[in-house]
Structures are given as structure tokens and as C-alpha cells.
Write a protein that holds these residues in place. Structure first.
Motif, PDB file in Angstrom:
ATOM      1  N   UNK A   1      41.276 -15.089  47.651  1.00  0.00           N
ATOM      2  CA  UNK A   1      40.186 -15.977  47.241  1.00  0.00           C
ATOM      3  C   UNK A   1      39.009 -15.866  48.208  1.00  0.00           C
ATOM      4  N   UNK A   2      39.308 -15.761  49.496  1.00  0.00           N
ATOM      5  CA  UNK A   2      38.240 -15.681  50.490  1.00  0.00           C
ATOM      6  C   UNK A   2      37.472 -14.365  50.408  1.00  0.00           C
ATOM      7  N   UNK A   3      38.128 -13.321  49.892  1.00  0.00           N
ATOM      8  CA  UNK A   3      37.463 -12.026  49.774  1.00  0.00           C
ATOM      9  C   UNK A   3      36.636 -11.908  48.490  1.00  0.00           C
ATOM     10  N   UNK A   4      36.764 -12.887  47.599  1.00  0.00           N
ATOM     11  CA  UNK A   4      36.084 -12.820  46.305  1.00  0.00           C
ATOM     12  C   UNK A   4      34.610 -13.205  46.438  1.00  0.00           C
ATOM     13  N   UNK A   5      33.762 -12.703  45.552  1.00  0.00           N
ATOM     14  CA  UNK A   5      32.336 -13.077  45.557  1.00  0.00           C
ATOM     15  C   UNK A   5      32.163 -14.581  45.363  1.00  0.00           C
ATOM     16  N   UNK A   6      31.183 -15.151  46.065  1.00  0.00           N
ATOM     17  CA  UNK A   6      30.940 -16.591  45.988  1.00  0.00           C
ATOM     18  C   UNK A   6      29.530 -16.874  45.481  1.00  0.00           C
ATOM     19  N   UNK A   7      29.374 -18.054  44.915  1.00  0.00           N
ATOM     20  CA  UNK A   7      28.066 -18.476  44.417  1.00  0.00           C
ATOM     21  C   UNK A   7      27.758 -19.871  44.955  1.00  0.00           C
ATOM     22  N   UNK A   8      26.464 -20.212  44.978  1.00  0.00           N
ATOM     23  CA  UNK A   8      26.038 -21.481  45.581  1.00  0.00           C
ATOM     24  C   UNK A   8      25.994 -22.648  44.606  1.00  0.00           C
ATOM     25  N   UNK A   9      26.248 -22.366  43.346  1.00  0.00           N
ATOM     26  CA  UNK A   9      26.325 -23.437  42.365  1.00  0.00           C
ATOM     27  C   UNK A   9      27.193 -22.971  41.198  1.00  0.00           C
ATOM     28  N   UNK A  10      27.602 -23.925  40.391  1.00  0.00           N
ATOM     29  CA  UNK A  10      28.447 -23.598  39.245  1.00  0.00           C
ATOM     30  C   UNK A  10      27.689 -22.730  38.245  1.00  0.00           C
ATOM     31  N   UNK A  11      28.356 -21.721  37.677  1.00  0.00           N
ATOM     32  CA  UNK A  11      27.696 -20.905  36.645  1.00  0.00           C
ATOM     33  C   UNK A  11      27.268 -21.764  35.465  1.00  0.00           C
ATOM     34  N   UNK A  12      26.167 -21.424  34.818  1.00  0.00           N
ATOM     35  CA  UNK A  12      25.720 -22.215  33.660  1.00  0.00           C
ATOM     36  C   UNK A  12      26.735 -22.169  32.527  1.00  0.00           C
ATOM     37  N   UNK A  13      26.828 -23.271  31.816  1.00  0.00           N
ATOM     38  CA  UNK A  13      27.729 -23.354  30.658  1.00  0.00           C
ATOM     39  C   UNK A  13      27.092 -22.597  29.498  1.00  0.00           C
ATOM     40  N   UNK A  14      27.836 -21.716  28.893  1.00  0.00           N
ATOM     41  CA  UNK A  14      27.300 -20.882  27.825  1.00  0.00           C
ATOM     42  C   UNK A  14      27.192 -21.663  26.515  1.00  0.00           C
ATOM     43  N   UNK A  15      26.363 -21.156  25.629  1.00  0.00           N
ATOM     44  CA  UNK A  15      26.038 -21.872  24.398  1.00  0.00           C
ATOM     45  C   UNK A  15      27.233 -22.237  23.553  1.00  0.00           C
ATOM     46  N   UNK A  16      28.208 -21.333  23.433  1.00  0.00           N
ATOM     47  CA  UNK A  16      29.343 -21.612  22.544  1.00  0.00           C
ATOM     48  C   UNK A  16      30.232 -22.716  23.104  1.00  0.00           C
ATOM     49  N   UNK A  17      30.203 -22.926  24.428  1.00  0.00           N
ATOM     50  CA  UNK A  17      30.974 -24.001  25.025  1.00  0.00           C
ATOM     51  C   UNK A  17      30.265 -25.334  24.838  1.00  0.00           C
ATOM     52  N   UNK A  18      28.946 -25.327  24.875  1.00  0.00           N
ATOM     53  CA  UNK A  18      28.180 -26.555  24.719  1.00  0.00           C
ATOM     54  C   UNK A  18      28.294 -27.131  23.313  1.00  0.00           C
TER      55      UNK A  18
END
Length: 334
Positions: free
Chosen positions: A311-328
Motif C-alpha cells: 500500500x505504501x508503494x502505491x501511487x497516492x493522491x491528495x483528494x478523493x477521485x471524482x465520482x463518475x456520472x454513472x455512479x451519481x
């Protein structure tokens, strides 16, 4: 008057015919496209045992965050071999730490392929995020429901966890970036908020069984009115209600004797597992049949370290990815 009555009757019959015809010819729900290349999908898919022409229903094993499908199968290999059903799995991007909305496309491909190989329905067994991912797949790709007889989700992150460990013990934030899937599995994440607004938590005609542990150190809460891993419409099993006082870890939930007994029961009967059908001696051994107690305990101890490193070696992001249209989109009567 007679002619007018006939005319009105004709209009009514015509209107009814249009209504019935409209229902009969209603367009099917449009499923999201798969945006992953076929080469990558094929390379990620693996099977142990003969699926085509199998005499027993094949299993799709779905691993959890921080591990590969290869590792998940290796940990439970003895239990799966004892069970005697062929098993397929996928290796998801970045040790399954990538955006869940990307990882689920791999599972959609895997379900379609394994079901086509077998020529009938398959069963799914998932741990942690691997318990959540089948729900995402069968919710937004409803055509899969005719290909899956059962889903058994162990320690699934269905409603998110309040244990905000993040990476290195720090909660996810702009100052402490996390892998995308870590953001998305926190209680209250935008992704889970959208998913849990769907009117159905356990999409039929597939039968759903969840198994959880009150001593899960990763996914909480697991008791009370709204357990994180439970689903409305499923058979929801708390291990400690079957085996009082048993301490079962997060990953250990997948290998627990109660979990595998529920899994075997669900696969061998129509509908979800039933507690009343579990073996009377299910608490006599802590792990699934086919697993040595000492070796399995050592494996589980080492597995947590491996998952943490990956998990520590995996790419990280500074915020949650946006929710895609089909999920909304929220659709009634899913």
C-alpha cells in the motif's frame, strides 16, 4: 350512443396496447463502457483448475486493498483446494489501491469471461474491498446478475470504515496523500455516499451473504444498528454470534471457519447462506477446512506486513477521485 361507446372502447384498447407495448419494448439499462484495453484485462485474469466443462460451480475470488489476486489465492489455497471448485481471480492495478471505479471494470470483465467459459452462473467470494467491488459491479452493470448465483462478502467495506488509518497511521488529507481506494473506502466518502443512495443494496437475482467480525481492526463499526459490512437484503452473519469470544482479524475473516461454512452453504443451496444449516462443529477449528492452524496463523501475521508495504508503494493522491456520472445517477427499481 352505441357507436360512441365502441369508439371509446377502441381508444382505451389502443391506449392499453401502447402502454403494454411500451413496457415490453423498454430499452435496457445502458451499462457503462469498459475503458480498459483487452490486453491489460486478459493479462490480469488467471484461473486455478479447469473452468470449461467443470462439474462444480467456479468461483471468482476478489482480493482486498493492498494485495494481488495471486496473493489472495495463495493465502486461501488449502481451503479452495479442499472445497474442490475451480477458482479464478484478477490482479488489479496498483495492488488494488487504484480508483475503485477503474478496478471494478476488471471485475466486470472477469465475471463475463469466467461465466462464458463455464457456460453458466459463477459464485463470487470477496474480502474487504473485494466484498464491495462485486456490489459495485452488479449495481451498475445489471446484466451481470444473470451470471452470478451468489456473492459472499467477508469484511466488506460496504458502508465505509471509521478507522481512518490512512498511510503510516495518518488519516488521508491533502497533506497526507493516500491511494485512491483508501479515500473511497472511508465512511462518508463521496463514492460510498453515491453508492449507498441506490435503492437496493444487494442487487438480485443474485443471492448475497456477508460475514463480519466484531474484532475487525480495519473496518468498523461491525456491531450496532448499522454494521459497516452488512447489507440490506443479504444474510448478514457476525462471527461472534456463532462462535462467542472468538477474535478474528480483518484478513482473518476471509479464512475463518464460519465464513467458509457460510460460503459452502450458499454455493450448495439456492439463495444465500442460512445460519441454521452451518455445521454444528463449525467453531471447533478457527479456520476453514484444508488450512493448518499454525501455518495459517503465521501467514496472517506476515500478510499484514506485506499489505502495508505494498500500500505504501502505491501511487497516492491528495483528494478523493471524482465520482463518475454513472455512479451519481440514482435509478429507482434497480
Amino acid at each position: 350512443m352505441h357507436r360512441r361507446a365502441l369508439a371509446l372502447l377502441g381508444v382505451a384498447v389502443l391506449a392499453a396496447g401502447v402502454l403494454v407495448s411500451g413496457v415490453a419494448t423498454a430499452a435496457p439499462v445502458k451499462e457503462p463502457p469498459i475503458g480498459i484495453g483487452k490486453t491489460a484485462l486478459r493479462a490480469a485474469f488467471h484461473c486455478k483448475g479447469k473452468v470449461k466443462g467443470a462439474t462444480k460451480e467456479p468461483i471468482m475470488l476478489v482480493t482486498g486493498t493492498g494485495s494481488t489476486g495471486d496473493e489472495a489465492y495463495l493465502i486461501g489455497k488449502g481451503a479452495f483446494q479442499h472445497f474442490g471448485h475451480p477458482v479464478c481471480y484478477l490482479n488489479y492495478p496498483d495492488y488494488m489501491t487504484a480508483d475503485i471505479q477503474t478496478s471494478v471494470q476488471y471485475l466486470v470483465y472477469g465475471i463475463r469471461r469466467e461465466s462464458a467459459m463455464f457456460g453458466a452462473k459463477i459464485a463470487i467470494f470477496g474480502i474487504s474491498q473485494g466484498g464491495l467491488l462485486p456490489r459495485v459491479a452488479l449495481t451498475y452493470w445489471p446484466g451481470l446478475r444473470t451470471k452470478v448465483s451468489d456473492v459472499v462478502a467477508a469484511a466488506g467495506t460496504q458502508h465505509g470504515t471509521t478507522v481512518r488509518a490512512g498511510v503510516n497511521g495518518k488519516p488521508c488529507s491533502s497533506k497526507h496523500p493516500c491511494p485512491p481506494a483508501a479515500w473511497q473506502q472511508e465512511a462518508g466518502s463521496a463514492f460510498l455516499t453515491a453508492l449507498n443512495r441506490e435503492p437496493i443494496e444487494a442487487p438480485g437475482q443474485t443471492a448475497w451473504t456477508t460475514v463480519r467480525s466484531s474484532t475487525d481492526e480495519v473496518v468498523q463499526p461491525q456491531t450496532g444498528k448499522h454494521p459497516a459490512s452488512a447489507l440490506v437484503g443479504a444474510t448478514n452473519i457476525l462471527i461472534q454470534k456463532i462462535c462467542p469470544g472468538r477474535k478474528v482479524s480483518h484478513i482473518g475473516t476471509a479464512l475463518d471457519s464460519v465464513t467458509f461454512a457460510a460460503f459452502a452453504d450458499a454455493v450448495s443451496h439456492p439463495g444465500p447462506a442460512e445460519v441454521s444449516r452451518l455445521p454444528k462443529n463449525v467453531c471447533a477449528h478457527p479456520y476453514a477446512p484444508g488450512l493448518d492452524q499454525t501455518t495459517t496463523a503465521q501467514t496472517l501475521s506476515g500478510t499484514n506486513s506485506v499489505i502495508s508495504i505494498q500500500e505504501q508503494s502505491a501511487p497516492r493522491v491528495r483528494k478523493e477521485p471524482p465520482v463518475r456520472g454513472y455512479v451519481k445517477r440514482i435509478r429507482a427499481n434497480r
